[in-house]
Design an enzyme around this catalytic site. Sequence first.
Site, PDB file in Angstrom:
ATOM      1  CB  CYS A 144      -0.897  -0.014   1.231  1.00  8.72           C
ATOM      2  SG  CYS A 144      -0.001   0.157   2.789  1.00  8.72           S
ATOM      3  CB  CYS A 186       3.667  -0.748   2.481  1.00  6.39           C
ATOM      4  SG  CYS A 186       2.324  -1.492   3.417  1.00  6.39           S
TER       5      CYS A 186
END
Length: 77
Positions: free
Chosen positions: A11, A14
Site C-alpha cells: 500500500c 508501506c
Amino acid sequence: MKKLQVLGTGCPKCKKLAEQAETAAREAGIEYEIEKVTDINDIMKFGVMVTPALAIDGHVKTAGKVPSVEEIKRMLA
C-alpha cells in the site's frame, strides 16, 4: 549489516515506510539491506496484525504507522 524488513502488502503507506527506512539508514551511515515482506502469512509470522510494520534484524520495531526518518534512525542506533 542491518537487515530492514518492511512488512506490508504494498500500500502507499508501506512504500512510504520503505523510503523512510532507506533514507534513515543512508543518513545514519550504516550498511543495510532492505527486504519487502508482502506475503500475509509471512507478515503474520512476525506477530504483526497492522501494517505497515518495520522489523530491524528480525525484531518488529513499529507497526501501524509510518515513523519519521529521525524516529527510524533512533531505532537503528
